[in-house]
Design an enzyme around this catalytic site. Structure first.
Site, PDB file in Angstrom:
ATOM      1  N   THR A   1       0.662   0.134 -11.576  1.00 29.77           N
ATOM      2  CA  THR A   1       1.470   0.502 -10.409  1.00 29.77           C
ATOM      3  C   THR A   1       2.926   0.774 -10.770  1.00 29.77           C
ATOM      4  O   THR A   1       3.494   1.813 -10.408  1.00 29.77           O
ATOM      5  CB  THR A   1       1.391  -0.606  -9.345  1.00 29.77           C
ATOM      6  OG1 THR A   1       0.033  -0.767  -8.935  1.00 29.77           O
ATOM      7  CG2 THR A   1       2.231  -0.239  -8.130  1.00 29.77           C
TER       8      THR A   1
ATOM      9  N   GLN B   1      -2.555   3.542  -6.360  1.00 26.37           N
ATOM     10  CA  GLN B   1      -1.142   3.320  -6.056  1.00 26.37           C
ATOM     11  C   GLN B   1      -0.292   4.378  -6.750  1.00 26.37           C
ATOM     12  O   GLN B   1      -0.536   4.726  -7.910  1.00 26.37           O
ATOM     13  CB  GLN B   1      -0.696   1.924  -6.510  1.00 26.37           C
ATOM     14  CG  GLN B   1      -1.435   0.782  -5.851  1.00 26.37           C
ATOM     15  CD  GLN B   1      -2.669   0.349  -6.609  1.00 26.37           C
ATOM     16  OE1 GLN B   1      -3.198   1.083  -7.435  1.00 26.37           O
ATOM     17  NE2 GLN B   1      -3.123  -0.867  -6.344  1.00 26.37           N
TER      18      GLN B   1
ATOM     19  N   ASP C   1       1.824   2.330  -1.687  1.00 26.84           N
ATOM     20  CA  ASP C   1       2.888   1.748  -2.525  1.00 26.84           C
ATOM     21  C   ASP C   1       4.043   2.727  -2.756  1.00 26.84           C
ATOM     22  O   ASP C   1       4.509   2.899  -3.885  1.00 26.84           O
ATOM     23  CB  ASP C   1       2.325   1.282  -3.873  1.00 26.84           C
ATOM     24  CG  ASP C   1       1.398   0.091  -3.737  1.00 26.84           C
ATOM     25  OD1 ASP C   1       1.068  -0.273  -2.601  1.00 26.84           O
ATOM     26  OD2 ASP C   1       0.997  -0.471  -4.764  1.00 26.84           O
TER      27      ASP C   1
ATOM     28  N   ASP D   1       0.526  -0.724   2.281  1.00 27.72           N
ATOM     29  CA  ASP D   1       1.551  -1.531   1.594  1.00 27.72           C
ATOM     30  C   ASP D   1       2.683  -0.649   1.077  1.00 27.72           C
ATOM     31  O   ASP D   1       3.137  -0.816  -0.059  1.00 27.72           O
ATOM     32  CB  ASP D   1       0.925  -2.304   0.432  1.00 27.72           C
ATOM     33  CG  ASP D   1      -0.261  -3.151   0.857  1.00 27.72           C
ATOM     34  OD1 ASP D   1      -0.264  -3.618   2.006  1.00 27.72           O
ATOM     35  OD2 ASP D   1      -1.184  -3.337   0.042  1.00 27.72           O
TER      36      ASP D   1
END
Length: 316
Positions: free
Chosen positions: A80, A124, A149, A170
């Site tokens: 990520t 992500q 993300d 998120d």
């Protein structure tokens, strides 16, 4: 402190931001990078302090890249953090009137892995991240575009004013102290807005006078949670922190407000963390997604707590 101005663009001293950053290594004092309108397809890591990136408009000046977490590079999975288009690893970074984007095609890859849910963890794609020595980061009039993300605020303190942040899963996350003032936060699909991983005795995310909106044709009513507690590796010192003061919540926000999140332990087991184990709260919420009374997961501040919270975040 002396200020240096480095111009970037087709007719400027530097064609790319990377070239200008390299040239700035020989300078001392604050450096202002002025970006002419255009798309800058560059993956950047900013390691010098006292930098300002200044665009003409977030709608005409964009820094973009398209890496994603499960992408292989040099035989290794990026992860990520390494997917970020722009990574700030130095104190006192400022950005004004710019767009930071990650244009990884989430849905094209989702179609390839939709029959294998385990692959979802690799999609992500971060647009902007703070890490290492980052602190006192100020972002104004900026847009942050992505899907999962998008905005990773993981180190130091941040102030975001008049910004626009979009995503679905998120898309605002990390452990940094972050004040969002007068920002628009757009959910592009059902999911979760924020996932703070705040340390136990630290402050996390405060949304002040922000607007939580959605793409109406894409997002069902009550299908988005404000946030959930992120505990990387089930780390025990984390007590996630996120709060809303005087925010507008549209009808896509679930009436429960907050929800649980699982974490994978180092020994391979899985545990779940809940809003009750976190520091999630609100005060003065309005709109269809607001509730009149506190509930199991929706904690309201009293007047004293509200004043103390605003003071902690230096909101005048």
């Amino acid at each position: 402190m002396k200020e240096h101005i480095l111009a970037i663009g087709p007719d400027a001293e530097f064609l790319t931001i990377g070239e200008a950053l390299e040239a700035s290594k020989r300078l001392t004092g604050e450096v202002v990078f002025t970006l002419a309108p255009g798309e800058y397809r560059e993956k950047l890591r900013i390691e010098r302090p006292d930098c300002t990136f200044r665009g003409t408009s977030p709608y005409s000046t964009t820094i973009v890249y398209g890496d994603f977490a499960s992408q292989k590079q040099g035989g290794k999975i990026l992860g990520t953090a390494s997917s970020a288009s722009v990574t700030v690893a130095a104190p006192r970074f400022k950005a004004q009137n710019l767009t930071f984007a990650n244009d990884f095609d989430y849905f094209a890859h989702w179609d390839l892995v939709k029959d294998n849910p385990g692959m979802k963890t690799g999609l992500q794609a971060v647009a902007f991240m703070t890490t290492a020595l980052a602190d006192d980061t100020h972002l104004s009039g900026c847009r942050f575009l992505g899907y999962q993300d998008t905005l990773y605020l993981d180190e130091g303190s941040h102030v975001l004013k008049d910004c626009y942040i979009e995503g679905s899963i998120d898309f605002i996350f990390g452990k940094g102290k972050s004040l969002f003032c007068d920002c628009s936060i757009l959910s592009k699909a059902s999911g979760y807005v924020c996932a703070p991983s705040t340390f136990e005795n630290s402050l996390g995310f405060l949304f002040y006078k922000c607007r939580f909106l959605s793409e109406v044709d894409q997002v069902l009513p009550r299908s988005v949670f404000i946030g959930r507690p992120w505990h990387p590796k089930a780390a025990p010192p984390i007590v996630s922190y996120a709060g809303l003061i005087d925010c507008f919540l549209d009808e896509h926000i679930n009436k429960e407000g907050w929800t649980f999140m699982h974490a994978n332990c180092l020994d391979g087991t899985q545990v779940f963390f809940t809003p009750k184990q976190s520091r999630f709260f609100e005060s003065g919420s309005t709109g269809p997604g607001a509730v009149a009374f506190p509930g199991e997961n929706r904690v309201f501040l009293d007047e004293k707590q509200r004043a103390e919270t605003l003071k902690e975040f230096e909101v005048s």
